[in-house]
Design an enzyme around this catalytic site. Structure first.
Site, PDB file in Angstrom:
ATOM      1  CB  SER A  65      -0.933   0.004   1.216  1.00 36.83           C
ATOM      2  OG  SER A  65      -1.911  -0.996   1.061  1.00 36.83           O
ATOM      3  CD  GLU A  93       3.227  -9.303  17.635  1.00 38.66           C
ATOM      4  OE1 GLU A  93       4.464  -9.124  17.761  1.00 38.66           O
ATOM      5  OE2 GLU A  93       2.666 -10.383  17.822  1.00 38.66           O
ATOM      6  CG  HIS A  96       5.391  -1.284   9.229  1.00 38.28           C
ATOM      7  ND1 HIS A  96       6.758  -1.204   9.217  1.00 38.28           N
ATOM      8  CD2 HIS A  96       5.005  -1.285   7.937  1.00 38.28           C
ATOM      9  CE1 HIS A  96       7.188  -1.177   7.969  1.00 38.28           C
ATOM     10  NE2 HIS A  96       6.145  -1.230   7.175  1.00 38.28           N
ATOM     11  CG  PHE A 121      -8.377   6.215   0.593  1.00 31.30           C
ATOM     12  CD1 PHE A 121      -6.991   6.234   0.571  1.00 31.30           C
ATOM     13  CD2 PHE A 121      -9.010   5.752   1.734  1.00 31.30           C
ATOM     14  CE1 PHE A 121      -6.254   5.797   1.664  1.00 31.30           C
ATOM     15  CE2 PHE A 121      -8.280   5.306   2.830  1.00 31.30           C
ATOM     16  CZ  PHE A 121      -6.900   5.330   2.789  1.00 31.30           C
TER      17      PHE A 121
HETATM   18  C1  DLZ Z   1       5.694  -3.963   5.344  1.00 29.77           C
HETATM   19  C2  DLZ Z   1       4.202  -4.010   5.281  1.00 29.77           C
HETATM   20  C3  DLZ Z   1       3.452  -4.440   6.394  1.00 29.77           C
HETATM   21  C4  DLZ Z   1       4.098  -4.847   7.676  1.00 29.77           C
HETATM   22  N1  DLZ Z   1       2.132  -4.534   6.343  1.00 29.77           N
HETATM   23  C5  DLZ Z   1       1.493  -4.172   5.199  1.00 29.77           C
HETATM   24  C6  DLZ Z   1       0.080  -4.254   5.135  1.00 29.77           C
HETATM   25  O1  DLZ Z   1      -0.630  -4.672   6.036  1.00 29.77           O
HETATM   26  N2  DLZ Z   1      -0.504  -3.864   3.960  1.00 29.77           N
HETATM   27  C7  DLZ Z   1       0.210  -3.388   2.898  1.00 29.77           C
HETATM   28  O2  DLZ Z   1      -0.386  -3.033   1.876  1.00 29.77           O
HETATM   29  N3  DLZ Z   1       1.550  -3.328   2.947  1.00 29.77           N
HETATM   30  C8  DLZ Z   1       2.210  -3.706   4.053  1.00 29.77           C
HETATM   31  N4  DLZ Z   1       3.557  -3.646   4.119  1.00 29.77           N
HETATM   32  C9  DLZ Z   1       4.311  -3.272   2.874  1.00 29.77           C
HETATM   33  C10 DLZ Z   1       4.436  -1.748   2.663  1.00 29.77           C
HETATM   34  O3  DLZ Z   1       3.228  -1.201   2.166  1.00 29.77           O
HETATM   35  C11 DLZ Z   1       5.537  -1.475   1.625  1.00 29.77           C
HETATM   36  O4  DLZ Z   1       5.309  -2.244   0.471  1.00 29.77           O
HETATM   37  C12 DLZ Z   1       6.935  -1.782   2.145  1.00 29.77           C
HETATM   38  O5  DLZ Z   1       7.188  -1.117   3.356  1.00 29.77           O
HETATM   39  C13 DLZ Z   1       8.017  -1.366   1.102  1.00 29.77           C
HETATM   40  O6  DLZ Z   1       7.980   0.038   0.897  1.00 29.77           O
END
Ligand code: DLZ
Length: 158
Positions: A65, A93, A96, A121
Site C-alpha cells: 500500500s 504488533e 508500521h 481511496f
Molecule cells: C511492510 C508491510 C506491512 C508490515 N504490512 C502491510 C500491510 O498490512 N498492507 C500493505 O499493503 N503493505 C504492508 N507492508 C508493505 C508496505 O506497504 C511497503 O510495500 C513496504 O514497506 C516497502 O515500501
C-alpha cells in the site's frame, strides 16, 4: 446526477452518466492479495455494470500500500479520467500500520488536492483479517464496488 444520501449499494445504473468512454486506472497492492484481489474484482465488476468498457480499465500492481501513491501519481500523468487505489493494511504488533495508513491516505489526499485526476481511496485499514474479509465481499459489502461508484461520480463532478 443527484445521489445525495443514497446508499452506495442501492444505486441504479440508469442514474449515472454514460460511462462508455471513461478510462479508469486501478492501482492494486500485492500485500494481502487475497483481500485486494476481491476489492479489485468488486471495482471492476461495478465499473462494467456502470457502462465502462473492459478495455478502458487498466490494472497496475505495486508491492504494498505504501507504493500506491507513486503508482497513482504515475497514472495521473496519463490519460485516465479517474484512478482507484486498492490496498489493505492490517494492524500488526508494531507502529508500521500507522505509518503506512498515514502515508497512503496523506499521499492520495495530496494527489487529489494538487492534481486534476480524481484518485479514489479504496484502502482498507483494519485491525484484523476478519474485518478485511467482511469489507471485501463479506457481510459489510465490497469497498471496491463503492470505490467504482465514487470514481464514476467524481468524473462527472462539476
Ligand atoms: C511492510 C508491510 C506491512 C508490515 N504490512 C502491510 C500491510 O498490512 N498492507 C500493505 O499493503 N503493505 C504492508 N507492508 C508493505 C508496505 O506497504 C511497503 O510495500 C513496504 O514497506 C516497502 O515500501
Amino acid at each position: 446526477m443527484n445521489l445525495k444520501g443514497q446508499n452506495f449499494t442501492e444505486i441504479n445504473p440508469d442514474d449515472f452518466p454514460n460511462s462508455v468512454n471513461y478510462k479508469i486506472g486501478i492501482v492494486v497492492s500485492e500485500w494481502n492479495i487475497d483481500i485486494t484481489s476481491n476489492l479489485l474484482k468488486g471495482a471492476k465488476d461495478q465499473l462494467v455494470n456502470l457502462g465502462v468498457k473492459n478495455e478502458n480499465i487498466s490494472i497496475s500492481w505495486v508491492p504494498g500500500s505504501f507504493e500506491l501513491v507513486y503508482g497513482c501519481k504515475k497514472l495521473s500523468n496519463e490519460n485516465f479520467d479517474a484512478i482507484i487505489a486498492v490496498g489493505c493494511v492490517i494492524k500488526g504488533e508494531t507502529d508500521h500500520y500507522d505509518f503506512i495508513c498515514n502515508a497512503v491516505s496523506n499521499g492520495i489526499m495530496h494527489l487529489n488536492a494538487l492534481g486534476t485526476t480524481p484518485v479514489i481511496f479504496c484502502v482498507l485499514t483494519d485491525h484484523n483479517k476478519n474485518q478485511s474479509l467482511a469489507r471485501s465481499g463479506g457481510e459489510h459489502g465490497n469497498k471496491g464496488t463503492e470505490a467504482a461508484i465514487a470514481a464514476v461520480k467524481m468524473i462527472s463532478f462539476n
